[in-house]
Write a protein that holds these residues in place. Structure first.
Motif, PDB file in Angstrom:
ATOM      1  N   GLU A 138       0.810  -1.204   0.000  1.00  0.00           N
ATOM      2  CA  GLU A 138       0.000   0.000   0.000  1.00  0.00           C
ATOM      3  C   GLU A 138       0.849   1.263   0.000  1.00  0.00           C
ATOM      4  O   GLU A 138       0.438   2.297  -0.519  1.00  0.00           O
ATOM      5  N   ARG A 139       2.057   1.182   0.595  1.00  0.00           N
ATOM      6  CA  ARG A 139       2.952   2.333   0.687  1.00  0.00           C
ATOM      7  C   ARG A 139       4.275   2.045  -0.023  1.00  0.00           C
ATOM      8  O   ARG A 139       5.338   2.455   0.426  1.00  0.00           O
ATOM      9  N   LYS A 140       4.185   1.377  -1.157  1.00  0.00           N
ATOM     10  CA  LYS A 140       5.395   0.922  -1.852  1.00  0.00           C
ATOM     11  C   LYS A 140       6.187   2.047  -2.489  1.00  0.00           C
ATOM     12  O   LYS A 140       7.393   1.914  -2.742  1.00  0.00           O
ATOM     13  N   SER A 198       5.204   1.942   5.051  1.00  0.00           N
ATOM     14  CA  SER A 198       4.204   1.210   5.820  1.00  0.00           C
ATOM     15  C   SER A 198       2.987   2.086   6.083  1.00  0.00           C
ATOM     16  O   SER A 198       3.114   3.307   6.248  1.00  0.00           O
ATOM     17  N   ASN A 199       1.832   1.438   6.166  1.00  0.00           N
ATOM     18  CA  ASN A 199       0.594   2.134   6.507  1.00  0.00           C
ATOM     19  C   ASN A 199       0.138   1.765   7.918  1.00  0.00           C
ATOM     20  O   ASN A 199      -1.040   1.867   8.257  1.00  0.00           O
ATOM     21  N   ALA A 200       1.071   1.355   8.764  1.00  0.00           N
ATOM     22  CA  ALA A 200       0.745   0.918  10.117  1.00  0.00           C
ATOM     23  C   ALA A 200       0.150   2.049  10.946  1.00  0.00           C
ATOM     24  O   ALA A 200       0.421   3.225  10.715  1.00  0.00           O
ATOM     25  N   THR A 201      -0.649   1.662  11.927  1.00  0.00           N
ATOM     26  CA  THR A 201      -1.190   2.636  12.866  1.00  0.00           C
ATOM     27  C   THR A 201      -0.110   3.065  13.853  1.00  0.00           C
ATOM     28  O   THR A 201       0.938   2.419  13.976  1.00  0.00           O
ATOM     29  N   SER A 224       2.102   6.120   6.965  1.00  0.00           N
ATOM     30  CA  SER A 224       0.820   6.643   7.439  1.00  0.00           C
ATOM     31  C   SER A 224       1.025   8.014   8.065  1.00  0.00           C
ATOM     32  O   SER A 224       1.920   8.210   8.883  1.00  0.00           O
ATOM     33  N   PRO A 225       0.204   8.998   7.687  1.00  0.00           N
ATOM     34  CA  PRO A 225       0.438  10.386   8.102  1.00  0.00           C
ATOM     35  C   PRO A 225      -0.093  10.684   9.505  1.00  0.00           C
ATOM     36  O   PRO A 225      -0.826   9.889  10.105  1.00  0.00           O
ATOM     37  N   LEU A 226       0.246  11.857   9.985  1.00  0.00           N
ATOM     38  CA  LEU A 226      -0.266  12.368  11.251  1.00  0.00           C
ATOM     39  C   LEU A 226      -1.684  12.884  11.053  1.00  0.00           C
ATOM     40  O   LEU A 226      -1.914  13.806  10.268  1.00  0.00           O
ATOM     41  N   GLY A 227      -2.619  12.264  11.754  1.00  0.00           N
ATOM     42  CA  GLY A 227      -4.013  12.698  11.661  1.00  0.00           C
ATOM     43  C   GLY A 227      -4.549  13.119  13.012  1.00  0.00           C
ATOM     44  O   GLY A 227      -3.906  12.918  14.046  1.00  0.00           O
ATOM     45  N   ASN A 228      -5.740  13.693  13.014  1.00  0.00           N
ATOM     46  CA  ASN A 228      -6.283  14.204  14.278  1.00  0.00           C
ATOM     47  C   ASN A 228      -6.696  13.085  15.232  1.00  0.00           C
ATOM     48  O   ASN A 228      -6.586  13.245  16.451  1.00  0.00           O
ATOM     49  N   ILE A 233       2.360   6.560  11.686  1.00  0.00           N
ATOM     50  CA  ILE A 233       3.781   6.386  11.979  1.00  0.00           C
ATOM     51  C   ILE A 233       4.449   7.737  12.224  1.00  0.00           C
ATOM     52  O   ILE A 233       5.303   7.870  13.094  1.00  0.00           O
ATOM     53  N   VAL A 234       4.028   8.755  11.478  1.00  0.00           N
ATOM     54  CA  VAL A 234       4.619  10.081  11.659  1.00  0.00           C
ATOM     55  C   VAL A 234       4.431  10.555  13.098  1.00  0.00           C
ATOM     56  O   VAL A 234       5.384  10.952  13.774  1.00  0.00           O
ATOM     57  N   GLY A 235       3.204  10.500  13.585  1.00  0.00           N
ATOM     58  CA  GLY A 235       2.934  10.960  14.941  1.00  0.00           C
ATOM     59  C   GLY A 235       3.635  10.118  15.986  1.00  0.00           C
ATOM     60  O   GLY A 235       4.165  10.649  16.970  1.00  0.00           O
TER      61      GLY A 235
END
Length: 386
Positions: A138-140, A198-201, A224-228, A233-235
């Protein structure tokens, strides 16, 4: 022992503070000390860099290629030598040739090339970075999906064997295709594990940090980006002081405002460091190249597939330093650390690299006032001998 060379410059940054009108004393490829110009011992050969500045050499933990050579397309000690030489022109004194997702046969050849490069003491070679093939489909990003697969016992054995007999190895993995138990085993063997593609939580990422993963690969990109409500993974990486993060500072991969926010919010002692993610275009006038049979187009500082997917970066480390200082507005001292001492610390080698201190490797770059690299010295070797 007595120093044999004195590098004289208007100022010298030792990784912590500046020394004005001083000399960097070298002895047998290592730093002997820094003294005032008037205190340089008699009989020591002087190399003068008038009105210029000496800084610790840059350490790049993600380099796909340079000088027309891509690691993986060419897998030999000579290929590594050519890549390191190309990046040395831009102040990089240590790097990890990076193999992106490929077949088991190519991975085996890359590991053998690393062994040979270490045996030959190739200037600038620090170890290997295996970026895949155990990533998320998914995040290749630009990685070839047909090569992406779960990590096997044989894969682990090969990586651990390399660590045991050839030294530093960093591997980028995704929780989608590597278990936390496998990460624990890799870390126990001395392998540096980074989470990426990776698209991990955030919760999953934290569990992998608990297992020993200590880094994330090119922060913000292919993760996986930082969301609210879901930090991703970013957060998780920004919030966890155990974790270091590489970042591509070219103004293309990550917006300048996003970079500034991430630098202000990163929990210490883990930190953010610069990587180039450079491809073989560095140091060349190539208009493009092929990656696993797919055309990559070079245009105004970007490298992209035909569908617009970014495929590595077209930037060298001194250009990254200038961008971080001049565009992001960061203090030069912090930027220099992000290119030297922070990556050294991220892989546990800040006891010998990343600073200009007694006993450390004599790895340094000479920069002019415009922050252009004039000369690069690797372990006390003069530029002409690299």
């Amino acid at each position: 022992m007595t120093p044999t060379i004195a590098i004289v410059a208007a100022r010298i940054f030792d990784g912590t503070e500046w020394h004005e009108d001083s000399g960097l004393l070298l002895e047998q490829g290592c730093v002997h000390g820094i003294v005032k110009t008037s205190d340089i011992p008699r009989g020591v050969r002087r190399v003068d860099y008038d009105r210029q500045q000496v800084v610790p050499g840059f350490i790049d933990l993600q380099v796909n290629g340079g000088g027309g050579v891509r690691f993986g397309e060419e897998t030999s000690a000579q290929a590594i030598r050519e890549i390191a030489s190309a990046h040395a022109r831009f102040g990089t004194t240590k790097l990890l040739p990076t193999l992106i997702t490929d077949t088991p046969d190519v991975t085996a050849l890359a590991l053998e090339a690393g062994r040979q490069a270490r045996a030959a003491n190739v200037p600038g070679f620090l170890g290997l970075h295996l970026e895949g093939p155990h990533l998320s489909l998914e995040r290749k990003g630009a990685h070839n999906p047909s090569y992406i697969r779960p990590m096997t016992a044989a894969d682990m054995d090969a990586i651990c064997a390399y660590r045991g007999d050839a030294g530093l190895v960093l591997t980028t993995v995704a929780p989608e295709n590597v278990t936390a138990e496998q990460v624990r085993a890799l870390v126990a063997a001395g392998v540096v594990v980074s989470i990426g593609h990776s698209n991990a939580t955030a919760q999953t990422a934290r569990s992998y940090f608990d297992a020993g993963a200590s880094m994330v690969t090119h922060l913000f990109n292919a993760m996986s980006p930082l969301g609210n409500r879901e930090p991703g993974i970013v957060g998780a990486a920004l919030d966890d002081g155990r974790v270091f993060a590489g970042l591509i500072a070219d103004g293309v991969h990550v917006d300048p405002a996003t970079i500034r926010v991430s630098l202000r919010s990163k929990a210490p002692p883990g930190d953010i460091f610069l990587v180039t993610d450079a491809m073989q275009t560095i140091g060349t006038d190539l208009a493009g190249f092929e990656l696993n049979g797919r055309a990559i187009y070079r245009n105004e500082g970007t490298l992209k597939l035909s569908d617009g997917t970014l495929a590595g970066a077209d930037i060298d480390m001194i250009s990254s330093v200038r961008f971080a200082h001049q565009v992001l507005g960061l203090p030069l001292e912090r930027v220099l650390a992000m290119a030297s001492s922070v990556p050294a610390k991220a892989v546990g080698l800040d006891d010998r690299y990343g600073y200009l201190r007694p006993g450390y490797a004599a790895d340094f770059a000479v920069l002019n006032r415009e922050l252009e690299c004039v000369h690069t010295w690797v372990e006390g070797r003069e530029p002409s001998s690299l």
